[in-house]
Design an enzyme around this catalytic site. Sequence first.
Site, PDB file in Angstrom:
ATOM      1  N   HIS A 139     -12.616   4.543   8.701  1.00 10.28           N
ATOM      2  CA  HIS A 139     -11.913   3.298   8.347  1.00 10.28           C
ATOM      3  C   HIS A 139     -12.539   2.648   7.100  1.00 10.28           C
ATOM      4  CE1 HIS A 139      -9.237  -0.107  10.138  1.00 10.28           C
ATOM      5  NE2 HIS A 139      -9.180  -0.059   8.819  1.00 10.28           N
ATOM      6  N   ILE A 155       0.839  -1.205   0.000  1.00 12.99           N
ATOM      7  CA  ILE A 155       0.000   0.000   0.000  1.00 12.99           C
ATOM      8  C   ILE A 155       0.876   1.258   0.000  1.00 12.99           C
ATOM      9  CG2 ILE A 155      -1.783   1.289   1.268  1.00 12.99           C
ATOM     10  CD1 ILE A 155      -2.810  -1.496   2.253  1.00 12.99           C
TER      11      ILE A 155
END
Length: 352
Positions: free
Chosen positions: A317, A188
């Site tokens: 989130h 990521i």
Amino acid sequence: MLRSSVLSLTRPRLATAIARHGFHSTAFAMAPKVVATRVLPANAQARLEKENFDLKQWKEDSSMPRETLLKEIQGAEGLICLLSDKIDKDVLEAAGPSLKVVTTLSVGYDHIDLATAKKNNVQVGYTPDVLTDATADLTVLLTLAAARKMKQGIRAVEQGEWREWRPNWLCGYQFAGKTLGMVGMGRIGEAVARRLRAFGISRTLYWGRREKPELHEPLQAEFASFDKLLTESDYIVACCAMTPETKEIFNYDAFKKMKRSAIFVNSARGGVVKQDDLIRALDEDLLAGVGLDVTTPEPLPTNSALLKHDNCVILPHIGSATIEAREVMGEMCIDNVLAGIQGKQLPFALKH
Ligand code: GLV
């Protein structure tokens, strides 16, 4: 109420199963018990319900209560869980020796007690790669939002504070020629760094588990100490796993070392930030802007002091929350469970 919320599929369709496996009906009692703490994305859910599992699944739009999990896990061979479920020693021991596989609908796995899983010969699976693009996109979104004062802008429009065009109003920062500091240069982190290069970032400092020389030329990247990264970066982005080494690594000392014009973004785990210290840093104007997709706790209480800061953008989130990513994540969990209960190596295994 709690009991009736657990959907039990103990009698799979007789004809289908006989055709598929030649089972006599008594074999159904032996369908492997699989616990799923939540309903999966639509296509994956439809597939899960067709598998020959004795499926115990929490069907409410809420987390499976811990006492339900501790009860349902007894005798289970597989568990599909979320990052919000604490899969600790108590859960793993409550399962007993039948448990062969735990698989989480996430790339993060800090909620799973890996040592006990290993001791009990339980394979652990997760969902790497498929959510990299989604999470990197959202991290960039937060970085841009924090840099360009998006929260203040939206608030101003909604609250009637949008007046005539003003040269000195809501001015943020751009990216050209700036230094990016990536804390965590895994899948990521790399995807975020690549995206931000397209916005003009000219130099990337990174800190993480290991140096990655193959990234140095394409990303103009340099493996740096944590201190150098903090002091020299304009954008500091946390994409690291949450480990004992990274826990609360962003504390007051770290924030104090950052440039006053720095933008800090965290899409990793709330626990990598000492949140009270971040609030103090914002109170003292030590940072220009903050973007968070993760907090401590989650959900963040609405009276959190973080929410009072107009230069702190917070999302709930949702890094991997795209239809595309979540469907594949669901499929990966089912593939892992199927392999695990057959004693095979998981296709998406966490090495532990
Ligand atoms: C999300 O935070 C994940 O770990 O997948």
